[in-house]
Enzyme design. Structure first.
Site, mmCIF file in Angstrom:
data_model
loop_
_atom_site.group_PDB
_atom_site.id
_atom_site.type_symbol
_atom_site.label_atom_id
_atom_site.label_comp_id
_atom_site.label_asym_id
_atom_site.label_seq_id
_atom_site.Cartn_x
_atom_site.Cartn_y
_atom_site.Cartn_z
ATOM 1 N N THR A 63 0.601 7.794 -0.346
ATOM 2 C CA THR A 63 1.323 8.737 -1.188
ATOM 3 C C THR A 63 0.498 8.996 -2.440
ATOM 4 O O THR A 63 0.329 8.109 -3.270
ATOM 5 C CB THR A 63 2.704 8.157 -1.524
ATOM 6 N N HIS A 70 0.782 -1.238 0.000
ATOM 7 C CA HIS A 70 0.000 0.000 0.000
ATOM 8 C C HIS A 70 0.812 1.285 0.000
ATOM 9 O O HIS A 70 0.243 2.360 0.179
ATOM 10 C CB HIS A 70 -0.999 0.048 1.175
ATOM 11 N N ASP A 71 2.119 1.218 -0.164
ATOM 12 C CA ASP A 71 2.873 2.464 -0.283
ATOM 13 C C ASP A 71 4.080 2.263 -1.194
ATOM 14 O O ASP A 71 5.192 2.700 -0.895
ATOM 15 C CB ASP A 71 3.302 2.975 1.098
ATOM 16 N N ILE A 72 3.834 1.578 -2.327
ATOM 17 C CA ILE A 72 4.910 1.347 -3.295
ATOM 18 C C ILE A 72 5.213 2.666 -4.009
ATOM 19 O O ILE A 72 4.319 3.292 -4.593
ATOM 20 C CB ILE A 72 4.484 0.262 -4.310
#
Lengths: 489, 246
Positions: A178, A136-138
């Site tokens: 992000t 969930h934050d690649i």
């Protein structure tokens, strides 16, 4: 709460604090040492204490829960956690080098370099998803690399674990993450779809190959919501020489509907590893965005497509395996090839998103110089590819679910095993050699594959009747050589 | 210390025996019974005697609404439950009845609360169905972790220091650390009459040192348990539902 003072020389649960190496918005990073642990260590300490910024605390709690459960080369190993009652921390392996963020000044990267990077990240995501975790934050600053080249994912503060409480579920009014990399379904509150990570990787790959972010840098909810109905400009609008296969991959990752993306990270990694085998659709040639009619239909039908029932990470991965069939077509063993086809059809029919990789090994001689042309001057490699395609035709698989590969190797078993490992194959189907003379001379390829493969292996033999017809006269046969349906190993 | 927690045994001998074996195999050092020892099932004498023996050996137990209804008939129970309670009342001896009547509504133990229904008003026997119910219970106690049962469906709730709630359906066999920064309400599934669609008996282990809770499912001889319910003339639905876990 009696918080310990973080400073060089301090002792926390046996860890000796060294220097501070990073200070971010939510946490500081310190080098630490511990007698008996011989790898370089980092201690991550949240900047805030209990009762302050809930975002920092909750994401730290998630990382504390998830990191110790992860394993493998694609995550930093975890060596200890401390809770908020005394001093919250996570101690993990220190990965040397920089994150991909350091590369932003060099964008766009050469296509092939970006492809290789994305392929490594996709392999890392495949490993993570198999451990029931969605990152969930690649984004570039979440990706590092080991000396051997494997991608390492860091920062699990926004992650979701299928078997653990999701502390972020009700914590924030706005989706937390992000903005430029966030998948559209996240804006609808969906946190349990692993394909959200594939979208983020698609953003990264688009950015790294064009130098532009597909959805800009908007941080407002209004700006972010546009991606629920508005598709990005195809990369070929920005760069005329953009390869068709690369646009096909990037735009498939960036599909608004998760179901239209790659079903798994492993399948994405597969395409990135075999660009010449990517099946090109209309996507690959597009030069414009979707028509305004399409966009409006999406925008004003949002209610109709809204939150799907909870998706099951494991079930989705299980329904989308990469199945590898090892075929020995050169021997002309029709009965065995047919038995393999029956088995493969059975496997493919139960997994609607499975993809099939048909592999043949062109055996090279150890000493003699090999010629790619046979006695009649035909190209052996091309012949084999044609034969594989012919064998696979009855499956009637859509183009993007089938690939064919001819490997050239001295040791067929080793080549098959390497192909399976590199391509994250879930299931190998292989025939057992019937001709005992050949097996005596060469050893059993299927036995070696079955015993050393990193995944499930099905060893197929033709039914007893056809075996007798074909190999009459061969002296010995395995007692188990007539297993129908085939035995699973 | 490793705790084994059992809720809603409901006189199901086969299920409770299987869970006790599983708990001992996992090194349980203290047993906690979260109420509803009787009701629905066909072996109330055995169930009460077993819990009495465990309590004599240091186990903790609290009273559930079915245990309560043995001595104090309830007018809020449905017909099947009432029929089972009336039948059970005739089976228990005075000592067993007085044991049930004497159980406390809640117990606390080292910052943990054990209660059958929920903490805000244990004698009203309200269910914890969602985060709102969980929040009401958590607000009513100063203790960090509450263990309860009553609804026969496992659930795990947490409340952050900013009073934000999370809910979660635990996975069998996966340990979840109850982080110290928040408060927790662990709702146990039922030993003797699961209603979450999985007919296997449900209990949980909690390690007080690592603060890890592990919900577990145990297969048991449900055919015999159901047959005994029918053989004793209890409502057939009480037997049928054991086989489907509803």
């Amino acid at each position: 709460m009696a918080a310990l003072k973080m400073q060089p020389g301090a002792e926390i649960d046996g860890f000796t604090v060294g220097e501070q190496v990073h200070r971010g918005g939510m946490a500081t990073l310190w080098t630490v040492t511990h007698p008996g642990i011989n790898v370089p260590l980092l201690m991550k300490v949240p900047l805030v204490s209990e009762g302050e910024d809930p975002a920092a605390i909750v994401s730290f709690e998630m990382e504390q829960m998830i990191l110790p459960r992860l394993s493998g080369p694609h995550v930093p190993a975890c060596f200890g956690t401390g809770d908020f009652e005394r001093q919250a921390y996570v101690v993990m392996e220190r990965i040397p080098g920089q994150t991909l963020y350091k590369r932003l000044g060099e964008l766009p990267l050469p296509y092939d370099e970006a492809r290789a990077i994305a392929g490594k990240v996709a392999a890392a995501l495949a490993s993570l998803h198999r451990q029931n975790v969605i990152h969930h934050d690649i984004k570039p600053s979440s990706v590092m690399f080991r000396g051997h080249g494997e991608a390492v994912l860091i920062d699990f503060g926004l992650s979701h674990h299928k078997h653990l409480p999701d502390l972020l579920q009700e914590e924030f009014r706005l989706p937390f993450g992000t903005a430029p990399y966030m998948a559209p379904e996240r804006l609808l509150g969906v946190r349990d779809d692993p394909r959200s990570d594939l979208f983020s990787l698609g953003v990264l790959l688009y950015f790294f190959t064009t130098g532009e972010r597909p959805f800009g840098e908007s941080e407002t909810l209004r700006g972010m919501r546009r991606r629920l109905w508005r598709d990005p400009y195809p990369p070929r609008c920005l760069r005329e020489d953009y390869p068709l296969w690369l646009q096909e991959i990037v735009l498939r990752c960036l599909e608004i509907d998760p179901a239209a993306r790659y079903p798994t990270a492993a399948q994405l990694a597969f395409d990135l590893a075999h660009p010449d085998q990517v099946k090109l659709t209309a996507r690959s040639r597009r030069l414009t965005r979707d028509s305004i009619a399409t966009v409006w239909r999406r925008r004003f039908n949002l209610g109709a497509v809204q939150p799907q029932p909870k998706s099951d990470v494991a079930a989705q991965l299980a329904s989308s395996p990469i199945v590898m069939v090892a075929l020995d077509i050169a021997e002309g063993s029709d009965a065995l090839d047919e038995a393999i086809r029956v088995t493969a059809e059975r496997v493919m029919s139960t997994s609607p998103s499975a993809r099939l990789a048909c592999v043949n090994v062109l055996k090279l001689n150890r000493l003699a110089i090999d010629r790619t042309l046979d006695e009649q001057g035909q190209n052996k490699h091309v012949d084999r590819l044609v034969a594989l395609q012919h064998w696979a035709r009855p499956f009637r698989l859509e183009d993007n679910r089938l690939t064919v590969h001819v490997l050239e190797a001295i040791d067929p078993a080793a080549a098959l095993l390497e192909f399976a490992a590199v391509n994250l194959v879930d299931h190998i189907i292989i025939g057992a050699r019937q001709n005992s003379m050949m097996r005596a001379l060469l050893g059993s390829v299927s036995a070696k594959v079955a015993s050393e493969a990193p995944c499930t292996v099905t060893v197929v033999r033709p039914s007893r009747l056809t075996v007798q017809d074909e190999s009459e006269g061969t002296a010995e046969q395995d007692d188990a050589s007539a297993v129908t349906p085939p035995g699973m190993f | 210390m490793r705790l084994a927690l059992f809720a809603d045994i409901h006189a199901n001998r086969q299920a409770f025996a299987a869970c006790l074996d599983a708990a001992r195999a996992r090194g349980a050092e203290r047993l906690v019974c979260l109420g509803d020892i009787v009701g629905y099932g066909a072996d109330p004498e055995w169930a009460v005697d077993t819990v009495m023996d465990l309590v004599a050996d240091g186990a903790l137990a609290v009273r559930g609404n079915h245990d309560h209804a043995i001595g104090m008939p309830s007018d809020s129970m449905n017909d099947d439950a009432t029929a089972a309670i009336d039948w059970t009342r005739g089976r228990l001896n005075a000592e067993q009845k007085s044991f049930l009547a004497g159980l406390p509504l809640q117990r606390d133990d080292d910052n943990r609360l054990y209660v059958h229904s929920e903490a805000s008003d244990p004698a009203r026997w309200r269910y914890v169905r969602d985060t709102a119910d969980a929040a009401r219970s958590m607000m009513a106690t100063g203790l960090r972790i509450t263990f309860c049962g009553h609804i026969h469906r496992p659930g795990l709730y947490s409340m952050s220091s900013a009073a934000k709630m999370t809910s979660f359906v635990p996975t069998s066999g996966i340990a979840v650390q109850l982080l110290t920064g928040r408060r927790w309400l662990a709702v146990l599934g039922s030993v003797g009459q699961p209603r979450d669609g999985d007919p296997a008996a449900s209990f949980a282990m909690f390690d007080t040192d690592s603060r890890e809770i592990t919900y577990l499912r145990v297969p048991y001889d449900m055919e015999t348990a159901a047959a005994r319910i029918r053989a004793n003339g209890l409502p057939h639905w009480l037997a049928d539902r054991l086989l489907i876990g509803r």
